[in-house]
Design a protein around this motif. Structure first.
Motif, PDB file in Angstrom:
ATOM      1  N   UNK A 149       3.049  18.258  -5.572  1.00 46.89           N
ATOM      2  CA  UNK A 149       4.275  19.140  -4.186  1.00 46.89           C
ATOM      3  C   UNK A 149       4.636  17.739  -3.566  1.00 46.89           C
ATOM      4  N   UNK A 150       4.040  16.584  -3.286  1.00 47.04           N
ATOM      5  CA  UNK A 150       4.257  15.486  -3.348  1.00 47.04           C
ATOM      6  C   UNK A 150       5.756  15.186  -3.035  1.00 47.04           C
ATOM      7  N   UNK A 151       7.157  14.936  -2.097  1.00 43.26           N
ATOM      8  CA  UNK A 151       7.321  15.552  -1.707  1.00 43.26           C
ATOM      9  C   UNK A 151       8.057  13.519  -1.024  1.00 43.26           C
ATOM     10  N   UNK A 152       7.454  12.600  -1.724  1.00 39.02           N
ATOM     11  CA  UNK A 152       7.931  11.873  -0.692  1.00 39.02           C
ATOM     12  C   UNK A 152       8.504  11.050  -2.071  1.00 39.02           C
ATOM     13  N   UNK A 153       9.776  10.254  -2.309  1.00 44.39           N
ATOM     14  CA  UNK A 153      10.766   9.436  -3.096  1.00 44.39           C
ATOM     15  C   UNK A 153      10.516   8.467  -3.247  1.00 44.39           C
ATOM     16  N   UNK A 154       9.692   7.704  -3.376  1.00 43.96           N
ATOM     17  CA  UNK A 154      10.181   5.883  -3.199  1.00 43.96           C
ATOM     18  C   UNK A 154      10.440   5.150  -4.571  1.00 43.96           C
ATOM     19  N   UNK A 159       0.844  -1.127  -0.056  1.00 39.54           N
ATOM     20  CA  UNK A 159       0.181   0.133  -0.127  1.00 39.54           C
ATOM     21  C   UNK A 159       0.723   1.261  -0.128  1.00 39.54           C
ATOM     22  N   UNK A 160       1.446   1.872  -1.306  1.00 40.58           N
ATOM     23  CA  UNK A 160       2.157   2.527  -1.258  1.00 40.58           C
ATOM     24  C   UNK A 160       1.670   3.727  -2.138  1.00 40.58           C
ATOM     25  N   UNK A 161       1.886   5.063  -2.047  1.00 44.95           N
ATOM     26  CA  UNK A 161       0.942   5.729  -2.708  1.00 44.95           C
ATOM     27  C   UNK A 161       2.290   5.889  -4.282  1.00 44.95           C
ATOM     28  N   UNK A 162       1.345   6.042  -5.035  1.00 48.90           N
ATOM     29  CA  UNK A 162       1.962   6.382  -6.873  1.00 48.90           C
ATOM     30  C   UNK A 162       2.600   7.284  -7.053  1.00 48.90           C
ATOM     31  N   UNK A 163       2.463   8.595  -6.412  1.00 56.03           N
ATOM     32  CA  UNK A 163       2.858   9.870  -6.265  1.00 56.03           C
ATOM     33  C   UNK A 163       4.417  10.014  -6.180  1.00 56.03           C
ATOM     34  N   UNK A 184      16.955  13.128  -9.306  1.00 56.65           N
ATOM     35  CA  UNK A 184      17.265  13.912 -10.721  1.00 56.65           C
ATOM     36  C   UNK A 184      17.795  15.401 -10.193  1.00 56.65           C
ATOM     37  N   UNK A 185      18.982  16.000 -11.177  1.00 57.26           N
ATOM     38  CA  UNK A 185      19.182  17.356 -11.309  1.00 57.26           C
ATOM     39  C   UNK A 185      18.283  18.214  -9.926  1.00 57.26           C
ATOM     40  N   UNK A 186      19.389  18.444  -9.145  1.00 58.31           N
ATOM     41  CA  UNK A 186      17.846  19.898  -8.963  1.00 58.31           C
ATOM     42  C   UNK A 186      18.171  21.158  -8.929  1.00 58.31           C
ATOM     43  N   UNK A 187      17.685  21.843  -8.604  1.00 55.69           N
ATOM     44  CA  UNK A 187      17.348  23.072  -9.123  1.00 55.69           C
ATOM     45  C   UNK A 187      17.932  24.194  -9.894  1.00 55.69           C
ATOM     46  N   UNK A 188      19.539  23.728  -9.574  1.00 60.78           N
ATOM     47  CA  UNK A 188      20.323  24.362  -9.769  1.00 60.78           C
ATOM     48  C   UNK A 188      21.273  24.258 -11.256  1.00 60.78           C
ATOM     49  N   UNK A 189      20.965  22.888 -11.266  1.00 64.99           N
ATOM     50  CA  UNK A 189      21.595  22.175 -12.504  1.00 64.99           C
ATOM     51  C   UNK A 189      20.142  22.483 -13.417  1.00 64.99           C
ATOM     52  N   UNK A 200       9.633   8.037 -12.011  1.00 63.60           N
ATOM     53  CA  UNK A 200       9.696   6.555 -12.676  1.00 63.60           C
ATOM     54  C   UNK A 200       8.494   6.750 -13.761  1.00 63.60           C
ATOM     55  N   UNK A 201       7.658   7.227 -13.400  1.00 60.44           N
ATOM     56  CA  UNK A 201       6.807   6.947 -14.409  1.00 60.44           C
ATOM     57  C   UNK A 201       6.330   8.021 -15.732  1.00 60.44           C
ATOM     58  N   UNK A 202       6.093   7.004 -16.779  1.00 58.10           N
ATOM     59  CA  UNK A 202       5.802   8.268 -18.134  1.00 58.10           C
ATOM     60  C   UNK A 202       4.404   9.066 -18.492  1.00 58.10           C
ATOM     61  N   UNK A 203       4.075   9.533 -18.535  1.00 56.48           N
ATOM     62  CA  UNK A 203       2.515   9.875 -18.792  1.00 56.48           C
ATOM     63  C   UNK A 203       2.820  10.441 -20.416  1.00 56.48           C
ATOM     64  N   UNK A 204       1.740   9.668 -21.485  1.00 53.06           N
ATOM     65  CA  UNK A 204       2.253  10.642 -22.730  1.00 53.06           C
ATOM     66  C   UNK A 204       0.439  10.881 -22.855  1.00 53.06           C
ATOM     67  N   UNK A 205       0.464  12.276 -22.908  1.00 51.66           N
ATOM     68  CA  UNK A 205      -0.773  12.842 -22.809  1.00 51.66           C
ATOM     69  C   UNK A 205      -1.513  12.948 -24.278  1.00 51.66           C
ATOM     70  N   UNK A 206      -2.612  13.310 -24.443  1.00 53.15           N
ATOM     71  CA  UNK A 206      -3.467  12.657 -26.050  1.00 53.15           C
ATOM     72  C   UNK A 206      -2.640  13.745 -27.040  1.00 53.15           C
ATOM     73  N   UNK A 207      -2.816  14.918 -26.213  1.00 49.82           N
ATOM     74  CA  UNK A 207      -2.300  16.345 -27.579  1.00 49.82           C
ATOM     75  C   UNK A 207      -0.740  15.691 -27.448  1.00 49.82           C
ATOM     76  N   UNK A 208      -0.378  16.525 -27.966  1.00 52.37           N
ATOM     77  CA  UNK A 208       0.833  16.579 -28.650  1.00 52.37           C
ATOM     78  C   UNK A 208       2.187  17.348 -28.369  1.00 52.37           C
TER      79      UNK A 208
END
Length: 1063
Positions: A802-807, A531-535, A812-817, A540-548
């Motif tokens: 704004x979800x900060x939990x990362x499982x 029972x873990x949040x998908x967020x 990924x690169x930080x804000x400055x990069x 590592x989740x890719x979501x391709x929207x309908x619009x290009x």
């Protein structure tokens, strides 16, 4: 003679106590001798000049209080106005004309104070002062008339710095000296300030007026001739004493024609010359620069892309040659080995049996050692083959086919630093993989098993998504979008989600990805059985929207490369990231258009199918573990769809969990899917399982697909009600969701067990509500429910982003990069939009020419009218330019933000690039406006205020672009500066006027110009600033307020960008 000269100097410079003794000594000299001594003597004139400059010491404090809004430093302003050291000729002439009696005729501090107080009391409307000791109803002499003055006499001690006592001046009344003015009602002389022209007047016999002044000699006094100047007032009341336009007045009695060819060569206190010719030259120069920018703006990036393409082509050619050489060497080695084996067998037959046995034993041992590893490999192969067969026989077992073929180890990639080394490494790896695929029969089961045993393969995290009784209900209206959906999405498999329109296909995928907003979710969603949040896995989740959603002003490679740099792991080397991008380009067949712009509505780019593949590639380059696609094949032909699905199959072989919404797939595409999820209207599941068993399941219900009919099309037509099942079939379309639940033993909701109309109502999402209750709902209740839906959607969107939990175990690169990457991308976009920028600069330049020509500087208002037009025009043009920074890229930002990219890095990069316009646009405008308007303030002073104004309105433009739709944002940008300018100019010194940025910008411009009006313009400056409500000390405050407004509105814009999303 020398002794007399020394005594004259001491008379002017000595303390008041010694003046009487010195004067009595000089009295012995004749008037002619004294006049000859003082005439033209600079020593005496300079001494008098020093005493005049120090007159303000007595009333400086009071003047500072009265005129604080227009005078910064009283002593400094007075000394500038009355510093005649460069040309004291008028003092020498006056000394000669009055026989050295100037100190007895010049006004003391008390008389000057009295004059300015009278002037202020009448607001400059009267040209005479109040009654005083010398001029009143009982005592009125010739010296009281305009342009005349009297002497205090040699016996009276005059202290020019006395600000209290009013001396008596009634002797030797005569006309005022040139360079002085004598007010009507005072019997003393006041020096004309620098910048004035105060010659002696002459009587105009036609008009009876003393020219060049506007007073008349008193009637009935034929001996009373015209005197000097009569008053010093603001230029609005009279311009009598002002230096005429087009002349330069080095002193108050001289005027020279101002024929300057350079602005700086004209001395102060003169009216500026017309330098429009320089503006015309700048127009030509600016036009040439804009023409160059318009025609050659893309050459910089084009040349860079050509160099990169040459390096890439050389690396690809080198990799192919190396692969071919490797194949030739392998073939030659195999041939040599075959010859060696044949030679060995022929020789063995010629020897005796004994030798043959001796030589056969070690050979046998060698063969056994060679076969041993292959035997172990065969065991592995056998185990993997058994696993795959079991998956085919029982695909619902829960173990997805997961043989990962991922990125090679980074040991070699880390040593590649130069561009050529990186490309050689990437293409070398790609050629090796191609050779491996060819060797293993294009990724057949045996080929996959062989690749799976390779130790250099790096695996991706596996994510299995299981859901039970998943139900989505709108929070306000309580409408059900999904109902009791149960199933599992396994890694290494490609699942197709199909169904009629309104079945909730996109909603289902959004719920799986954790993007369903504004809904109340019930049921369970398990990630790898937990029972873990998908967020927490969104990196590592890719979501391709309908619009290009692809940046049209970037090339295909630039779009993919940016996403790879921002979303891949920060510790991955650049060479490995390039390898990932090159793999995706190779897999999607985008090699031919990699350096082509994607294209926009105005500029044609790649084709629609290629754009769709780029849209998918943006998610593939981040190496996702879960890839969700919303109608990726819509609008594509069969070949493009087949190419795209093959690329996705390649991703699935690496263990990626892939799900997609598909409309009307061909039979070939349909057979390439592993699983099928078929939904009915109302979000009810009709089938969820392997594609191979879907026809078997429906056949068991009596629904058989006719010949030459695509199965998914037939099933969707049944669910849509277009096709009716056979009459002998006991199941209708409404019962299919219920049959699926009963078939799998799922818990069935009570309302679905009802018959007839209740079942239909349930099928359409009505739940337990009766029709009567539905119609009885008030309109206010519906509106309130919709409002709650919208608020809940905004809250869920904010929580997701704004979800900060990362499982995901990916850093990924930080804000400055990311800020660095965004900065590079935004810079390229601006370079490709250089033509649009050039048009903006051209419009600004034309506006500067028009406004500078039509609104010439008025000395009465210090150019306030031209500056008012400037504030409106610059605000409008710069806001419209700022709208393009965010209005056209909102949807791109929403996609990038949802994938975990930094909003702050995105906003700051846009703002940083726009600083270029903040610096350049004021230069473009001033280069035209300044030389056609010709204000007295320096171009630097105008530039500083204009930069602060552009910075402020750019922040306002950001806010409009983000908060409003494009049409509304443009309307507000055009309307706001006009309204605020009206408020600032009409409602002066009010709270609302102080809130208007236009008030501070206009005040900054006027103050900068008014500071250059000194000397004779001092009274005009004070009157104008008093009328406008400005303070000369607030110039820095104006710039600070404009800059603070710019920062404030940028903060508001960023807040709106993060909080609000208008779909």
């Amino acid at each position: 003679m020398a002794a007399v000269l020394l005594l004259s100097f001491l008379l002017l410079a000595a303390p008041a106590a010694a003046i009487d003794i010195l004067r009595r000594s000089l009295a012995a000299q004749t008037k002619g001798d004294l006049a000859s001594i003082t005439a033209g003597n600079p020593l005496v004139a300079n001494a008098m000049n020093d005493r005049l400059k120090n007159l303000t010491d007595a009333f400086a404090q009071q003047m500072g209080k009265e005129f604080h809004y227009c005078i910064k430093d009283t002593d400094d302003e007075w000394n500038i106005a009355f510093n005649f050291s460069t040309d004291p000729t008028f003092l020498s002439n006056c000394m000669q004309a009055t026989d050295g009696d100037v100190p007895q005729r010049v006004c003391t501090a008390a008389e000057m104070k009295f004059y300015f107080e009278s002037f202020l009391d009448s607001n400059g409307r009267k040209n005479y002062v109040r009654p005083n000791k010398n001029c009143n109803l009982t005592s009125w002499m010739d010296g009281c008339e305009a342009g005349w003055a009297c002497s205090a006499g040699p016996d009276q001690n005059i202290n020019l710095q006395d600000a209290v006592n009013f001396p008596s001046r009634t002797l030797d009344c005569r006309g005022c000296c040139a360079g002085f003015f004598c007010p009507h009602g005072l019997t003393c002389m006041i020096p004309c300030p620098l910048g004035a022209y105060c010659p002696e007047s002459t009587l105009n016999k036609t008009t009876g007026i003393c020219d060049p002044y506007n007073y008349q000699p008193p009637p009935g006094k034929p001996n009373h001739t015209c005197g000097g100047a009569d008053r010093w007032a603001d230029v609005v009341s009279t311009d009598d004493v002002f230096c005429p336009a087009g002349f330069y007045c080095p002193s108050t009695i001289k005027k020279l024609s101002c024929k300057c060819f350079h602005k700086g060569s004209c001395k102060p206190n003169s009216v500026n010359q017309d330098i429009t010719i320089f503006g015309a030259l700048l127009v030509g120069a600016l036009s040439l620069v804009l023409l160059i920018i318009y025609n050659f703006s893309g050459q910089l990036l084009t040349n860079r892309e050509k160099k990169q393409a040459k390096s890439r082509e050389a690396a690809a050619r080198h990799a192919k040659e190396t692969a071919m050489a490797r194949e030739r060497w392998k073939s030659a080695k195999d041939v040599a080995k075959k010859h060696a084996v044949g030679l060995q067998s022929s020789l063995s037959r010629t020897f005796s049996r004994k030798k043959t046995l001796r030589t056969h034993e070690p050979s046998k041992g060698a063969v056994e050692t060679d076969v041993e590893p292959s035997k172990g490999s065969g065991e592995k192969k056998s185990n993997l083959t058994d696993m795959m067969r079991s998956l085919e026989e029982n695909p619902e077992k829960g173990e997805g086919f997961n043989v990962e073929i991922g990125e090679k180890k980074k040991t070699k990639g880390r040593h590649a630093h130069t561009q050529s080394q990186i490309f050689k490494y990437a293409y070398g790896q790609i050629e090796k993989e191609k050779a491996m695929e060819q060797q293993n029969k294009n990724l057949t089961f045996s080929g996959v098993i062989s690749m799976a045993t390779d130790e250099d393969i790096r695996t991706r995290p596996r994510i299995e998504i299981a859901f039970k009784d998943l139900t989505l209900t709108l929070k306000g209206s309580k409408k059900k979008l999904l109902r009791s959906v149960t199933g599992k999405l396994m890694p290494g498999r490609v699942a197709a989600v199909m169904g009629p329109s309104g079945a909730g296909k996109t909603t289902f995928l959004s719920a799986i990805a954790g993007k369903a907003t504004g809904c109340e979710t019930t049921g369970m969603v398990l990630i790898n059985g937990k029972m873990e949040p998908i967020r927490a896995y969104k990196k590592i989740i890719g979501f391709v929207p309908q619009d290009d959603i692809v940046h049209g002003n970037l090339t295909v490679q630039e779009n993919l490369w940016f996403n790879a740099r921002c979303r891949l792991s920060a510790d991955m080397s650049k060479a490995d990231k390039v390898l990932v991008v090159e793999r995706v380009i190779e897999a999607l067949g985008l090699q031919a258009v990699r350096d082509s712009l994607v294209g926009t509505v105005e500029q044609r780019g790649i084709s629609g199918g290629q754009r769709k593949r780029v849209n998918v590639g943006l998610e593939m380059v981040m190496e996702p573990s879960v890839l969700i696609l919303d109608e990726p094949t819509s609008g594509l032909d069969s070949s493009s769809s087949l190419l795209l699905l093959r690329a996705l199959r390649r991703e699935a072989l690496e263990g990626v969990n892939i799900s997609m919404v598909v409309h009307q797939p061909s039979y070939t595409l349909y057979k390439m899917f592993d699983d099928l999820i078929l939904l009915a209207k109302g979000g009810l599941t009709v089938y969820h399982g392997p594609v191979k068993k879907v026809e078997e399941y429906f056949s068991g219900l009596g629904i058989v697909v006719p010949d030459r009919v695509n199965p998914p099309d037939y099933y969707i037509d049944i669910l849509e009600g277009i096709v009716k099942p056979n009459a002998n079939v006991a199941v209708n379309a409404k019962d299919l969701p219920l049959r699926w639940m009963l078939h799998n033993g799922y818990e069935v909701p009570r309302d679905m067990l009802q018959s007839g109309s209740d079942a239909e109502s349930s099928f359409r999402g009505g739940g337990d509500l009766t029709p009567g209750g539905d119609t009885g709902q008030s309109i206010a209740g519906e509106v309130w429910g919709n409002v709650k839906d919208i608020v809940g959607q905004k809250k869920d969107e904010y929580d997701y982003n704004k979800s900060s939990q990362n499982l995901s175990n990916r850093c990924t690169p930080g804000i400055l990069r990311q800020y660095k990457y965004y900065l590079g991308r935004c810079g390229k976009q601006r370079l490709r939009e250089a033509r649009i920028q050039g048009v903006d600069y051209l419009i600004l330049g034309l506006a500067g020419i028009c406004l500078g020509t039509l609104a010439k500087v008025s000395d009465e208002t210090f150019g306030a009218l031209g500056y008012t037009y400037t504030v409106i025009a610059v605000s409008l043009l710069c806001k419209i330019g700022a709208l393009r920074s965010f209005s056209l890229e909102k949807i791109h930002y929403w996609r990038e933000r949802a994938s975990g990219m930094s909003s702050l890095a995105y906003f700051m990069s846009k703002d940083t690039i726009d600083h270029f316009n903040t610096i350049i646009k004021p230069i473009v405008y001033l280069s035209m406006f300044y030389f056609f308007n010709n204000p007295r303030s320096s171009i630097w002073e105008n530039y500083v205020v204009l930069v602060a104004l552009v910075y402020c309105v750019t922040g306002i433009g950001y806010t409009f672009a983000i908060f409003f739709q494009p049409g509304s944002a443009q309307l507000w940008s055009a309307l706001l500066p006009v309204v605020l300018t009206l408020i600032a100019t009409q409602q002066k010194d009010t709270f609302f006027a102080n809130l208007c940025y236009t008030k501070w910008a206009l005040e900054g411009f006027v103050i900068a110009n008014a500071q250059r009006y000194s000397g004779v313009w001092l009274i005009t400056r004070c009157g104008s600033l008093l009328k406008s409500g400005y303070d000369i000390n607030d110039r820095f405050l104006c710039i600070l307020v404009l800059a603070a407004n710019g920062v404030l509105f940028r903060g508001v814009a960023f807040f709106c960008m993060v909080i609000f999303q208008k779909h």
